[in-house]
Design an enzyme around this catalytic site. Structure first.
Site, PDB file in Angstrom:
ATOM      1  N   THR A 122       0.833  -1.210   0.000  1.00 60.29           N
ATOM      2  CA  THR A 122       0.000   0.000   0.000  1.00 60.29           C
ATOM      3  C   THR A 122       0.869   1.262   0.000  1.00 60.29           C
ATOM      4  O   THR A 122       0.711   2.146  -0.850  1.00 60.29           O
ATOM      5  CB  THR A 122      -0.909   0.004   1.255  1.00 60.29           C
ATOM      6  N   GLY A 163      -0.198   9.259   9.487  1.00 58.90           N
ATOM      7  CA  GLY A 163      -0.274   9.217   8.020  1.00 58.90           C
ATOM      8  C   GLY A 163       0.261  10.498   7.407  1.00 58.90           C
ATOM      9  O   GLY A 163       1.425  10.850   7.582  1.00 58.90           O
ATOM     10  N   ILE A 194      -0.371  13.547   8.144  1.00 65.50           N
ATOM     11  CA  ILE A 194      -0.298  14.746   9.008  1.00 65.50           C
ATOM     12  C   ILE A 194       1.129  14.952   9.514  1.00 65.50           C
ATOM     13  O   ILE A 194       1.717  14.036  10.084  1.00 65.50           O
ATOM     14  CB  ILE A 194      -1.198  14.601  10.258  1.00 65.50           C
ATOM     15  N   GLY A 201      -6.960  -0.499   2.483  1.00 68.07           N
ATOM     16  CA  GLY A 201      -5.506  -0.411   2.719  1.00 68.07           C
ATOM     17  C   GLY A 201      -5.146   0.309   4.009  1.00 68.07           C
ATOM     18  O   GLY A 201      -4.005   0.699   4.207  1.00 68.07           O
ATOM     19  N   GLU A 261      -3.379  -2.799   9.372  1.00 68.56           N
ATOM     20  CA  GLU A 261      -2.072  -3.459   9.386  1.00 68.56           C
ATOM     21  C   GLU A 261      -2.198  -4.862   8.809  1.00 68.56           C
ATOM     22  O   GLU A 261      -3.309  -5.415   8.719  1.00 68.56           O
ATOM     23  CB  GLU A 261      -1.550  -3.553  10.828  1.00 68.56           C
ATOM     24  N   LYS A 301       2.193   4.241  18.420  1.00 68.32           N
ATOM     25  CA  LYS A 301       2.296   5.637  17.972  1.00 68.32           C
ATOM     26  C   LYS A 301       2.391   6.565  19.183  1.00 68.32           C
ATOM     27  O   LYS A 301       3.135   7.553  19.155  1.00 68.32           O
ATOM     28  CB  LYS A 301       1.086   5.992  17.102  1.00 68.32           C
ATOM     29  N   GLY A 338      -3.577   5.110   4.463  1.00 70.88           N
ATOM     30  CA  GLY A 338      -3.845   5.017   3.032  1.00 70.88           C
ATOM     31  C   GLY A 338      -2.578   5.257   2.225  1.00 70.88           C
ATOM     32  O   GLY A 338      -1.590   5.793   2.728  1.00 70.88           O
TER      33      GLY A 338
HETATM   34  P1  NAP Z   1       1.763  -3.971   2.863  1.00 68.51           P
HETATM   35  O1  NAP Z   1       0.727  -3.465   1.939  1.00 68.51           O
HETATM   36  O2  NAP Z   1       1.542  -5.280   3.534  1.00 68.51           O
HETATM   37  O3  NAP Z   1       3.150  -4.019   2.058  1.00 68.51           O
HETATM   38  C1  NAP Z   1       4.315  -4.597   2.572  1.00 68.51           C
HETATM   39  C2  NAP Z   1       5.316  -4.762   1.441  1.00 68.51           C
HETATM   40  O4  NAP Z   1       6.545  -5.216   1.972  1.00 68.51           O
HETATM   41  C3  NAP Z   1       4.891  -5.741   0.371  1.00 68.51           C
HETATM   42  O5  NAP Z   1       5.293  -5.282  -0.892  1.00 68.51           O
HETATM   43  C4  NAP Z   1       5.677  -7.022   0.729  1.00 68.51           C
HETATM   44  O6  NAP Z   1       6.028  -7.798  -0.408  1.00 68.51           O
HETATM   45  C5  NAP Z   1       6.944  -6.426   1.316  1.00 68.51           C
HETATM   46  N1  NAP Z   1       7.522  -7.283   2.354  1.00 68.51           N
HETATM   47  C6  NAP Z   1       7.037  -7.533   3.579  1.00 68.51           C
HETATM   48  N2  NAP Z   1       7.857  -8.357   4.260  1.00 68.51           N
HETATM   49  C7  NAP Z   1       8.875  -8.642   3.429  1.00 68.51           C
HETATM   50  C8  NAP Z   1      10.055  -9.437   3.546  1.00 68.51           C
HETATM   51  N3  NAP Z   1      10.324 -10.122   4.647  1.00 68.51           N
HETATM   52  N4  NAP Z   1      10.902  -9.480   2.486  1.00 68.51           N
HETATM   53  C9  NAP Z   1      10.633  -8.779   1.358  1.00 68.51           C
HETATM   54  N5  NAP Z   1       9.543  -7.999   1.183  1.00 68.51           N
HETATM   55  C10 NAP Z   1       8.679  -7.940   2.223  1.00 68.51           C
HETATM   56  O7  NAP Z   1       2.029  -2.911   4.029  1.00 68.51           O
HETATM   57  P2  NAP Z   1       1.703  -1.347   4.027  1.00 68.51           P
HETATM   58  O8  NAP Z   1       0.282  -1.129   4.412  1.00 68.51           O
HETATM   59  O9  NAP Z   1       2.221  -0.719   2.788  1.00 68.51           O
HETATM   60  O10 NAP Z   1       2.556  -0.857   5.296  1.00 68.51           O
HETATM   61  C11 NAP Z   1       3.954  -0.761   5.216  1.00 68.51           C
HETATM   62  C12 NAP Z   1       4.481  -0.048   6.463  1.00 68.51           C
HETATM   63  O11 NAP Z   1       3.924   1.253   6.529  1.00 68.51           O
HETATM   64  C13 NAP Z   1       4.118  -0.722   7.777  1.00 68.51           C
HETATM   65  O12 NAP Z   1       5.160  -0.508   8.694  1.00 68.51           O
HETATM   66  C14 NAP Z   1       2.877   0.038   8.208  1.00 68.51           C
HETATM   67  O13 NAP Z   1       2.676  -0.012   9.603  1.00 68.51           O
HETATM   68  C15 NAP Z   1       3.244   1.420   7.766  1.00 68.51           C
HETATM   69  N6  NAP Z   1       2.126   2.334   7.528  1.00 68.51           N
HETATM   70  C16 NAP Z   1       1.073   1.913   6.782  1.00 68.51           C
HETATM   71  C17 NAP Z   1       0.030   2.797   6.538  1.00 68.51           C
HETATM   72  C18 NAP Z   1      -1.161   2.397   5.708  1.00 68.51           C
HETATM   73  O14 NAP Z   1      -2.094   3.211   5.591  1.00 68.51           O
HETATM   74  N7  NAP Z   1      -1.183   1.208   5.107  1.00 68.51           N
HETATM   75  C19 NAP Z   1       0.090   4.107   7.049  1.00 68.51           C
HETATM   76  C20 NAP Z   1       1.202   4.494   7.817  1.00 68.51           C
HETATM   77  C21 NAP Z   1       2.210   3.581   8.042  1.00 68.51           C
HETATM   78  P3  NAP Z   1       4.900  -8.532  -1.323  1.00 68.51           P
HETATM   79  O15 NAP Z   1       4.091  -7.406  -1.911  1.00 68.51           O
HETATM   80  O16 NAP Z   1       5.653  -9.293  -2.325  1.00 68.51           O
HETATM   81  O17 NAP Z   1       4.104  -9.363  -0.366  1.00 68.51           O
HETATM   82  N1  HSE Z   2      -3.078   0.681  10.393  1.00 69.27           N
HETATM   83  C1  HSE Z   2      -2.746   2.038  10.614  1.00 69.27           C
HETATM   84  C2  HSE Z   2      -3.995   2.835  10.901  1.00 69.27           C
HETATM   85  C3  HSE Z   2      -2.077   2.601   9.390  1.00 69.27           C
HETATM   86  O1  HSE Z   2      -5.084   2.304  10.649  1.00 69.27           O
HETATM   87  O2  HSE Z   2      -3.901   3.944  11.414  1.00 69.27           O
HETATM   88  C4  HSE Z   2      -1.560   4.016   9.593  1.00 69.27           C
HETATM   89  O3  HSE Z   2      -0.513   4.036  10.513  1.00 69.27           O
END
Ligand code: NAP
Ligand code: HSE
Length: 433
Positions: free
Chosen positions: A12, A133, A135, A186, A189, A204, A301
């Site tokens: 994401t 996010g 902000i 998206g 977690e 957080k 997001g």
């Molecule tokens: P996600 O959609 O699950 O994406 C994770 C990515 O990392 C995928 O591309 C996955 O590969 C790759 N990956 C995971 N473990 C791996 C490993 N061991 N070796 C190689 N590649 C690996 O997660 P996300 O939602 O983008 O979140 C990523 C980070 O941002 C997290 O720390 C989350 O807490 C943080 N975050 C997310 C949001 C949100 O809104 N989603 C907001 C703020 C912060 P594959 O695609 O091949 O599976």
């Molecule tokens: N899973 C987290 C949330 C993503 O819903 O706030 C952003 O950190």
């Protein structure tokens, strides 16, 4: 000058980063003198469809293709989890690469180690996207507000639970149904229980409190209650009482005594935090010089989070051009005592199911009276065939006193279950005092 970026993860957030680099390459070059080029992207499964069109040759499953590549100067970590993300970030920093991460789990649990490693290596480690996010909250706390003594931080810092509670309030839907929507959007977690059970918000809060109070605090010092026990009935009773339920993360610091809590809270309908809906986040900060501040925006997001990641990347690129990297200094300047027992007296909402027969309510009232817990509002509804649902709102009461009363009520033979005990936010929480 081209500056090569190695991206760890393309889910994401990672896909949002790719998208924003593409959209803004010229602007970033004009602003910083450095042209960002994504050189390699680490993923688990290169054959998986991606949210952005990608040349397959960019993808790798070998972290060393990025971590040992001397051309890569900036590593962006959007893979999530603790290991192997921690090892990869440490390796990147030790190899002299700047790191930008969106990973709050990593920063909450290992932030000190990683920031010290970055300082030793003379490189930047930036993590604006880890909280709130899109902000900007990390840099305001790290930089703009450092002339203040901050006594309080409070807000909605988890988009998934806020989305769930907002939809439950709007439609009366139940938690499981709306969680699936939040996952599809998206926001959630990889393991959504960390959202629902309050752990994501607690992580957080650790990051925010460390910066706001300039003191190291730990995850196990946060009192955490998630939203799993909140039902459509709680949401409806809250509405009837003039409140909405929000998962609030709060930290206060008075004379080096800190209280850290994450808990579902009844927030008055006209309170600013009551209007923070869907995946939006908001953070209230009370500083002795700045007064009260509110930060508000999209808390989760793809592009909102990538916006914060890229803000950090651009800051790093500016530093590379100037050069001013590796000069951010330590976050923690003092020790504090974390005291969960110092929660100030407040009002509480209690929902329970009781036997529907004469004298039951008198016994409950007796227990509350003996414990010197004063009741402000009582609502009683018919429950099942022989049961009734009772909601009590108390006057201000110290937590330990309330807990004693609730424990004793739960032991009454006529009380089938105490479902929820939730604090109420006061009306004046965000007004100047
Ligand atoms: P996600 O959609 O699950 O994406 C994770 C990515 O990392 C995928 O591309 C996955 O590969 C790759 N990956 C995971 N473990 C791996 C490993 N061991 N070796 C190689 N590649 C690996 O997660 P996300 O939602 O983008 O979140 C990523 C980070 O941002 C997290 O720390 C989350 O807490 C943080 N975050 C997310 C949001 C949100 O809104 N989603 C907001 C703020 C912060 P594959 O695609 O091949 O599976
Ligand atoms: N899973 C987290 C949330 C993503 O819903 O706030 C952003 O950190």
């Amino acid at each position: 000058m081209d500056v090569c970026i190695g991206l760890l993860g393309c889910g994401t957030v990672g896909a949002g980063v790719v998208e924003l680099v593409r959209r803004r390459t010229d602007k970033i070059e004009a602003l910083t003198g450095s042209r960002p080029v994504i050189r390699r992207i680490l993923v688990r499964n290169p054959d998986k469809p991606r949210a952005v069109p990608l040349d397959k040759s960019l993808l790798t499953t070998r972290a060393e293709d990025i971590l040992t590549d001397p051309e890569v100067r900036v590593v962006v970590e959007t893979m999530g989890g603790i290991e192997p993300a921690r090892q990869y970030v440490l390796a990147a920093l030790r190899a002299g690469k700047h790191v930008v991460t969106a990973n709050k789990d990593l920063m909450a649990l290992h932030g000190t180690e990683l920031l010290e490693t970055a300082a030793e290596a003379g490189v930047d480690l930036m993590y604006e996207a880890a909280v709130g996010g899109a902000i900007p909250v990390i840099r305001p706390l790290q930089e703009c507000l450092t002339a203040n003594e901050i006594s309080e931080i409070k807000g909605i810092v988890n988009g998934t639970t806020n989305y769930i509670l907002s939809k439950m309030t709007e439609t009366g839907a139940d938690l499981g149904e709306v969680l699936r929507e939040a996952q599809a959007l998206g926001y959630a977690e990889a393991d959504p229980s960390s959202d629902v059970d309050g752990l994501d918000a607690a992580r957080k809060l650790v990051i925010l409190a460390t910066l706001a109070f300039h003191a190291p605090v730990r995850l196990d010092q946060v009192t955490v209650q998630g939203i799993r026990s909140i039902t459509a009935a709680d949401v409806a009773y809250a509405r009837e009482l003039g409140y909405v339920i929000k998962l609030l993360a709060s930290g206060s610091c008075h004379q080096d005594k800190v209280v850290l809590q994450v808990q579902p809270t009844l927030v008055p309908k006209h309170h600013p935090l009551a209007h923070v809906d869907d995946a939006y986040n908001a953070l209230f900060v009370r500083g002795d010089a700045a007064g009260n501040l509110m930060f508000y925006g999209r808390g989760a997001g793809s592009l909102p989070t990538a916006s914060a990641v890229m803000g950090d990347v651009i800051e790093v690129l500016r530093g590379i051009g100037l050069p001013q990297v590796g000069v951010r200094g330590p976050a923690c300047l003092r020790r504090v005592e974390v005291r969960p027992d110092l929660v100030p007296p407040r009002r509480y909402y209690i929902r329970m199911t009781v036997a529907d027969r004469p004298g039951v309510f008198a016994r409950i009232a007796g227990v509350f009276g003996d414990a010197e817990v004063s009741m402000e509002t009582v609502v009683q509804r018919r429950g099942g065939r022989a049961s009734a649902e009772v909601v009590i709102v108390t006057h201000d009461v110290p937590l330990h006193q309330l807990q004693r009363a609730v424990d004793q009520v739960a032991l009454l033979e006529s009380v089938e279950a105490v479902h929820n005990v939730l604090p109420l936010e006061t009306d004046d929480e965000v007004s100047d005092r």
